[in-house]
Write a protein that holds these residues in place. Structure first.
Motif, mmCIF file in Angstrom:
data_model
loop_
_atom_site.group_PDB
_atom_site.id
_atom_site.type_symbol
_atom_site.label_atom_id
_atom_site.label_comp_id
_atom_site.label_asym_id
_atom_site.label_seq_id
_atom_site.Cartn_x
_atom_site.Cartn_y
_atom_site.Cartn_z
ATOM 1 N N ASN A 84 -8.102 3.412 -8.363
ATOM 2 C CA ASN A 84 -9.191 2.991 -7.487
ATOM 3 C C ASN A 84 -8.363 2.983 -6.040
ATOM 4 O O ASN A 84 -9.358 3.392 -5.098
ATOM 5 C CB ASN A 84 -9.529 1.422 -7.692
ATOM 6 C CG ASN A 84 -10.519 1.676 -9.071
ATOM 7 O OD1 ASN A 84 -11.128 2.665 -9.281
ATOM 8 N ND2 ASN A 84 -10.731 0.675 -9.389
ATOM 9 N N GLU A 85 -7.363 2.515 -5.947
ATOM 10 C CA GLU A 85 -6.541 2.572 -4.513
ATOM 11 C C GLU A 85 -6.572 3.965 -4.073
ATOM 12 O O GLU A 85 -6.746 4.301 -3.034
ATOM 13 C CB GLU A 85 -5.216 1.757 -4.715
ATOM 14 C CG GLU A 85 -5.268 0.579 -4.563
ATOM 15 C CD GLU A 85 -3.850 -0.128 -4.385
ATOM 16 O OE1 GLU A 85 -2.872 0.572 -4.598
ATOM 17 O OE2 GLU A 85 -3.607 -1.256 -4.261
ATOM 18 N N LYS A 108 0.748 -1.259 -0.072
ATOM 19 C CA LYS A 108 0.056 0.047 0.098
ATOM 20 C C LYS A 108 0.891 1.261 -0.060
ATOM 21 O O LYS A 108 1.838 1.185 0.805
ATOM 22 C CB LYS A 108 -0.962 0.068 1.212
ATOM 23 C CG LYS A 108 -1.919 1.166 1.224
ATOM 24 C CD LYS A 108 -3.290 0.621 2.022
ATOM 25 C CE LYS A 108 -4.009 1.827 1.675
ATOM 26 N NZ LYS A 108 -5.419 1.268 1.979
ATOM 27 N N HIS A 123 -6.304 -0.082 -11.224
ATOM 28 C CA HIS A 123 -6.196 -0.344 -9.841
ATOM 29 C C HIS A 123 -5.785 0.625 -9.011
ATOM 30 O O HIS A 123 -6.083 1.046 -7.790
ATOM 31 C CB HIS A 123 -5.416 -1.721 -9.727
ATOM 32 C CG HIS A 123 -5.100 -2.160 -8.611
ATOM 33 N ND1 HIS A 123 -6.148 -2.820 -7.840
ATOM 34 C CD2 HIS A 123 -4.022 -2.116 -7.728
ATOM 35 C CE1 HIS A 123 -5.561 -3.180 -6.673
ATOM 36 N NE2 HIS A 123 -4.544 -2.746 -6.506
ATOM 37 N N TYR A 170 0.807 7.983 -4.664
ATOM 38 C CA TYR A 170 -0.101 7.668 -5.663
ATOM 39 C C TYR A 170 -0.015 8.439 -6.929
ATOM 40 O O TYR A 170 -0.036 7.790 -7.978
ATOM 41 C CB TYR A 170 -1.636 7.614 -5.121
ATOM 42 C CG TYR A 170 -1.818 6.531 -4.516
ATOM 43 C CD1 TYR A 170 -2.046 5.382 -5.208
ATOM 44 C CD2 TYR A 170 -1.958 6.677 -2.995
ATOM 45 C CE1 TYR A 170 -2.342 4.204 -4.466
ATOM 46 C CE2 TYR A 170 -2.201 5.315 -2.352
ATOM 47 C CZ TYR A 170 -2.390 4.159 -3.179
ATOM 48 O OH TYR A 170 -2.754 2.824 -2.580
ATOM 49 N N SER A 224 -8.320 6.466 -4.948
ATOM 50 C CA SER A 224 -9.628 7.167 -4.298
ATOM 51 C C SER A 224 -9.899 6.349 -3.042
ATOM 52 O O SER A 224 -10.504 7.058 -2.283
ATOM 53 C CB SER A 224 -10.763 6.578 -5.456
ATOM 54 O OG SER A 224 -10.514 7.315 -6.769
ATOM 55 N N VAL A 225 -9.893 5.099 -2.743
ATOM 56 C CA VAL A 225 -10.173 4.593 -1.472
ATOM 57 C C VAL A 225 -9.198 5.161 -0.292
ATOM 58 O O VAL A 225 -9.730 5.379 0.657
ATOM 59 C CB VAL A 225 -9.860 3.286 -1.390
ATOM 60 C CG1 VAL A 225 -9.905 2.530 -0.149
ATOM 61 C CG2 VAL A 225 -10.944 2.412 -2.543
ATOM 62 N N ALA A 226 -7.890 5.189 -0.598
ATOM 63 C CA ALA A 226 -7.153 6.252 0.199
ATOM 64 C C ALA A 226 -7.344 7.340 0.578
ATOM 65 O O ALA A 226 -7.246 7.808 1.878
ATOM 66 C CB ALA A 226 -5.713 6.051 -0.229
ATOM 67 N N LYS A 227 -7.986 8.196 -0.218
ATOM 68 C CA LYS A 227 -8.497 9.624 -0.114
ATOM 69 C C LYS A 227 -9.858 9.550 0.860
ATOM 70 O O LYS A 227 -9.914 10.120 1.790
ATOM 71 C CB LYS A 227 -8.708 10.063 -1.289
ATOM 72 C CG LYS A 227 -7.667 10.696 -1.985
ATOM 73 C CD LYS A 227 -7.837 11.678 -3.396
ATOM 74 C CE LYS A 227 -8.940 11.188 -4.387
ATOM 75 N NZ LYS A 227 -8.910 11.986 -5.398
ATOM 76 N N LEU A 228 -10.787 8.551 0.241
ATOM 77 C CA LEU A 228 -11.782 8.396 1.339
ATOM 78 C C LEU A 228 -11.644 7.847 2.664
ATOM 79 O O LEU A 228 -12.213 8.719 3.767
ATOM 80 C CB LEU A 228 -12.855 7.332 0.660
ATOM 81 C CG LEU A 228 -13.652 7.768 -0.590
ATOM 82 C CD1 LEU A 228 -14.248 6.519 -1.209
ATOM 83 C CD2 LEU A 228 -14.533 8.976 -0.307
ATOM 84 N N GLU A 229 -10.625 7.008 3.042
ATOM 85 C CA GLU A 229 -10.252 6.728 4.254
ATOM 86 C C GLU A 229 -9.655 7.913 4.964
ATOM 87 O O GLU A 229 -10.137 7.853 6.162
ATOM 88 C CB GLU A 229 -9.220 5.555 4.127
ATOM 89 C CG GLU A 229 -9.893 4.279 3.521
ATOM 90 C CD GLU A 229 -8.880 3.107 3.315
ATOM 91 O OE1 GLU A 229 -7.683 3.198 3.339
ATOM 92 O OE2 GLU A 229 -9.284 1.866 3.308
ATOM 93 N N THR A 230 -8.795 8.532 4.650
ATOM 94 C CA THR A 230 -8.234 9.766 4.862
ATOM 95 C C THR A 230 -9.157 10.792 5.573
ATOM 96 O O THR A 230 -9.228 11.401 6.523
ATOM 97 C CB THR A 230 -7.128 10.403 4.033
ATOM 98 O OG1 THR A 230 -6.282 9.507 3.700
ATOM 99 C CG2 THR A 230 -6.683 11.639 4.873
#
Length: 124
Positions: free
Chosen positions: A96-97, A2, A93, A8, A99-105
């Motif tokens: 998408n990772e 990760k 991929h 990214y 985007s997910v990392a931004k949402l998690e942050t």
């Protein structure tokens, strides 16, 4: 593995560049194939014993089939198309990772803010 949020953009740029490089190689192989096919067309066009288009197409096919360079170019094109599909999947991929990392942050920040507000309301 990760990546951190700041890694990214450069990883995505590198993946996009890989796709572009493969597309360039595909264009070169297609151009080479077109030259080989044009040469086969020329050979078939100047054979006087061929009476019609069907015979000329068959002769063109024969010329291409005996040319090992044509087979190698076709194989290279297939390999590059597969590589491009893998590179494009890798790029998607990574996007998408990211985007997910931004949402998690964003979620972590929101939870911290809610925690602070709750402590302020309770008087801590």
């Amino acid at each position: 593995m990760k990546l951190s949020l700041s890694q990214y953009p450069s990883a995505i740029a590198q993946a996009a560049q890989s796709v572009n490089d493969i597309e360039h190689q595909i264009a070169e192989v297609r151009q080479h194939l077109a030259r080989l096919e044009g040469n086969a067309d020329r050979i078939a066009a100047f054979e006087t014993n061929l009476k019609n288009d069907a015979q000329r197409r068959a002769r063109r096919f024969e010329v291409l089939q005996v040319n090992p360079e044509y087979e190698r170019a076709c194989d290279a094109l297939n390999r590059l198309n597969t590589e491009k599909a893998h590179a494009a999947a890798r790029l998607e991929h990574l996007r998408n990772e990211f985007s997910v990392a931004k949402l998690e942050t964003q979620l972590a920040i929101a939870q911290q803010l809610v925690g602070l507000e709750t402590r302020e309301l309770v008087g801590l």
